[in-house]
Design a protein around this motif. Structure first.
Motif: not given
Ligand code: MTE
Length: 355
Positions: A243, A245, A270, A322, A330-331, A345, A347-348
């Motif tokens: 994914n 990420n 990705t 993101k 997109t995340q 995956h 958003i961090d």
């Protein structure tokens, strides 16, 4: 005699499981473009195999015109290629699912990046020829053992569809960062499947066979399968490409910092195309600011990004990252829930306090 105190000063991996050995890289040690082998996470399903290097041979058999057995010397003489690849375990970040999902509780460090050198699998298959009824290429590892859900003994084996196996960048690697592959990472030969999650990159290759049907081994039909439904196994489908990420490396979670300008940096990757942009938000996703992307090398690496964050208002902040890739993915805010916790995956996020 080594002083135990010395070890405290050296970066080491964090252990997630002792038997088999499963270890990840603390995120603060993922701060180089190329991860040296002593900081490269370990993901194993069994004890390490015993191999005799002196008489190692690679058989290729099954639905081929001429079965062949390659020596390491023969393989080393074939045209080689070196590719920079992100290897991410499908379970990376599993510990972030809420509620928790059964399995190794990986944080954010079951990922690495480095240069793999080897021969294209397709070069070896050109030498054997492929029968017209071959559908998949089965790669068997030397490690084996019992699973809790089955009676038989299994080796770690996985197949690739023919088109992915014939991709010139699917390689049988023999070097990592210009050195023979470290034993724990698959010496002497390991498959590297760029863009796919790490489970596809079979270590310690014992043999390669061409088969006419879909391989149903447990590391393909039970594990490394997305189970999207809570009630049953319907709509399950296999884990393949990574994914899109990103991970924030600095500041680290729970940092306490002064007002002023701080460097926020991290990585994004990705399995489908390249990273197109990385955006950051410091206000719960209301506004997004574009991070600067470092130039990238090759198609399969992660990209580093940076952002200079000026913050003058004391308080608690959540920094979010993101990533978006060139294939338009997109995340998401929320992770995609699945029964075995693969492919996290969302958003961090890291939380920081500004004083
Ligand atoms: N290959 C073999 N033979 N045995 C394994 O247990 N684990 C897979 C893959 N290849 C595995 C394997 C998984 S799930 C991952 S994420 C990567 O190897 C981990 O590679 P590493 O241990 O070199 O980090």
């Amino acid at each position: 005699m080594s002083n135990p105190q010395d070890r405290l000063n050296e970066p080491t991996l964090s252990t997630r499981g002792l038997q088999p050995e499963n270890k990840e890289t603390p995120i603060s040690f993922l701060n180089t473009d190329i991860i040296p082998s002593h900081l490269f996470f370990n993901r194993n399903h069994f004890s390490y195999p015993t191999l005799t290097y002196s008489n190692y041979w690679l058989p290729i058999n099954g639905l081929v015109r001429t079965p062949k057995v390659f020596s390491l010397q023969e393989i080393a003489k074939l045209p080689s290629k070196t590719i920079k690849v992100v290897l991410e375990c499908a379970g990376n970040k599993r510990s972030l699912f809420e509620p928790k999902i059964f399995g190794e509780q990986w944080e954010k460090g079951a990922i690495s990046q480095g240069y793999w050198t080897g021969v294209s699998l397709t070069t070896l298959l050109e030498a054997t020829g492929i029968n017209s009824n071959a559908k998949e290429v089965l790669i068997e590892g030397y490690d084996k053992g019992k699973r809790t859900d089955k009676n038989n003994e299994y080796s770690y084996s996985r197949s690739l569809p023919l088109d992915k196996a014939l991709d010139p960048d699917t390689i049988i690697a023999y070097e990592y960062n210009s050195q023979p592959i470290p034993f724990k990472h698959g010496y002497p030969l390991r498959l590297i499947v760029p863009n796919w999650y790490g489970m596809a990159s079979v270590k310690w290759i014992k043999q390669i066979s061409l088969i006419s049907s879909e391989f149903k081994g447990p590391y393909q039909s039970v594990d490394y399968v997305y189970y999207p439904n809570k009630e049953n196994d319907s709509d399950a489908y296999p884990v393949t490409i990574m994914n899109v990420n990103s991970t924030i490396q600095q500041p680290v979670n729970m940092d306490i910092m002064n007002t002023g300008t701080h460097l926020v940096n991290g990585i994004a990757w990705t399995g489908a195309g390249e990273i197109a942009k990385v955006e950051l938000s410091m206000d719960q996703g209301v506004t997004w600011l574009e991070a600067e992307l470092e130039p990238s090398y090759g198609n399969y690496g992660w990209i580093s990004w940076t952002y200079e964050w000026s913050v003058f208002q004391p308080g608690e902040y959540t920094i979010m990252s993101k990533a978006t890739d060139t294939s338009g993915r997109t995340q998401p805010f929320e992770p995609f829930w699945n029964g075995k916790g693969y492919g996290y995956h969302a958003i961090d996020k890291v939380q920081v306090k500004i004083e």
